[in-house]
Design an enzyme around this catalytic site. Sequence first.
Site, PDB file in Angstrom:
ATOM      1  N   HIS A  69       0.817  -1.220   0.000  1.00  0.00           N
ATOM      2  CA  HIS A  69       0.000   0.000   0.000  1.00  0.00           C
ATOM      3  C   HIS A  69       0.851   1.270   0.000  1.00  0.00           C
ATOM      4  O   HIS A  69       0.321   2.358  -0.225  1.00  0.00           O
ATOM      5  CB  HIS A  69      -0.939   0.029   1.203  1.00  0.00           C
ATOM      6  CG  HIS A  69      -1.992  -1.029   1.194  1.00  0.00           C
ATOM      7  ND1 HIS A  69      -2.866  -1.203   0.136  1.00  0.00           N
ATOM      8  CD2 HIS A  69      -2.311  -1.995   2.108  1.00  0.00           C
ATOM      9  CE1 HIS A  69      -3.680  -2.216   0.405  1.00  0.00           C
ATOM     10  NE2 HIS A  69      -3.357  -2.713   1.590  1.00  0.00           N
TER      11      HIS A  69
ATOM     12  N   ASP B 151      -2.780 -10.459  -2.288  1.00  0.00           N
ATOM     13  CA  ASP B 151      -3.321 -10.044  -1.002  1.00  0.00           C
ATOM     14  C   ASP B 151      -4.816  -9.761  -1.169  1.00  0.00           C
ATOM     15  O   ASP B 151      -5.278  -9.458  -2.273  1.00  0.00           O
ATOM     16  CB  ASP B 151      -2.586  -8.778  -0.558  1.00  0.00           C
ATOM     17  CG  ASP B 151      -2.933  -8.328   0.846  1.00  0.00           C
ATOM     18  OD1 ASP B 151      -2.167  -8.665   1.765  1.00  0.00           O
ATOM     19  OD2 ASP B 151      -3.946  -7.628   1.019  1.00  0.00           O
TER      20      ASP B 151
ATOM     21  N   HIS C  29      -6.385  -7.186  -0.245  1.00  0.00           N
ATOM     22  CA  HIS C  29      -6.548  -5.779  -0.600  1.00  0.00           C
ATOM     23  C   HIS C  29      -5.640  -5.422  -1.775  1.00  0.00           C
ATOM     24  O   HIS C  29      -4.511  -5.910  -1.883  1.00  0.00           O
ATOM     25  CB  HIS C  29      -6.202  -4.889   0.590  1.00  0.00           C
ATOM     26  CG  HIS C  29      -7.004  -5.207   1.825  1.00  0.00           C
ATOM     27  ND1 HIS C  29      -6.542  -6.067   2.803  1.00  0.00           N
ATOM     28  CD2 HIS C  29      -8.236  -4.808   2.207  1.00  0.00           C
ATOM     29  CE1 HIS C  29      -7.456  -6.172   3.756  1.00  0.00           C
ATOM     30  NE2 HIS C  29      -8.487  -5.423   3.423  1.00  0.00           N
TER      31      HIS C  29
ATOM     32  N   ASP D 252      -4.448 -12.765   4.039  1.00  0.00           N
ATOM     33  CA  ASP D 252      -5.729 -12.248   4.492  1.00  0.00           C
ATOM     34  C   ASP D 252      -6.874 -12.633   3.558  1.00  0.00           C
ATOM     35  O   ASP D 252      -8.017 -12.210   3.767  1.00  0.00           O
ATOM     36  CB  ASP D 252      -5.685 -10.734   4.702  1.00  0.00           C
ATOM     37  CG  ASP D 252      -5.058  -9.977   3.554  1.00  0.00           C
ATOM     38  OD1 ASP D 252      -4.636 -10.616   2.568  1.00  0.00           O
ATOM     39  OD2 ASP D 252      -4.972  -8.740   3.640  1.00  0.00           O
TER      40      ASP D 252
END
Length: 334
Positions: free
Chosen positions: A154, A190, A192, A279
């Site tokens: 990110h 991931d 996200h 995740d």
Amino acid sequence: MRSFFDPRQLEHAPAVELHNGGFMPYAETTARVDSILAAIGSTERPDDKGEAPLLRVHPQAYLHFLKTAYRDWKAADRPGDAFPYAFPVARRRDLRLDRIDARLGRYAMDACSPISSGTWSAAYWNAQTALSALDAVLAGDPSAFALCRPPGHHAGADYVGGYCYLNTAAIAAEAAIAAGRKRVAILDIDYHHGNGTQDIFWARGDVLFVSIHADPATDYPFYWGHADELGEGEGEGATLNLPLPRGTGLAEFERALATALHRIGSYAPDLLICSYGADTYAGDPISHFAIETADYAAIAARIAALRLPTLIVMEGGYAVDDLGANVAAFLSGF
């Protein structure tokens, strides 16, 4: 498979984060590392390659901010960890602002990435961990694992976000290119979207970015990761986003993975970097896919079947009790 980690990565230990309107215990806890290490066994300490590889991705001013933000926060007599609260959303200007509150907003995309006393040290050794694992692959190992903590995908060139401070996948990609590799592919799996990685290589044609992730219409980071984002300029067509709905299980995930791997194979990279987040696990407390532990070996085997030199960098995964098993299962697929 050789694995790399440095205990100084544990020095980043914020107490709380801002989540859904309130302060909650920080989810990207050091217990994540304990779970992974217990499952995968011994790791190697990384070499220190200095700041030069970091500067290929992140400007010097941003690194200086990470080094000094906590010190300046405390100098302003603020309690706890350093949090941004004011963001230049519209018409962002690169102003020379001295107050730490202003600089925190200037270099952040959200308010869930606090800076603590050990953040710079942890982020620095996090990057060195990725670089040392990369060296193993460049030297001939078919794959290597970088236990990266805090995660990286990110983080943009000049902003923190989503628990991320330095973008390890991007730093490794730039180091590989500097070492003579002509084309690098990054596969981000991931839950996200890896918005920072996409941003960094948005206008580049020598780094392909492919991401399978939760639909940003419903999940963080919201403003990046939609299917119509393809890159621009020399990078047009070098970004492929494959957003999936909440509740996605192995069958639907593997269909998206087949599309991703076909695109990577057609690109014919010299190196694959896999941003692996656990995740996507069915039991993850902040995510909403339905991948089970045994599924990770199958997913990894599909990726390994490309037979590309592969660096695996750890991203998210917050079901701490099961995280080690999920990481070990994924690594077993290689």
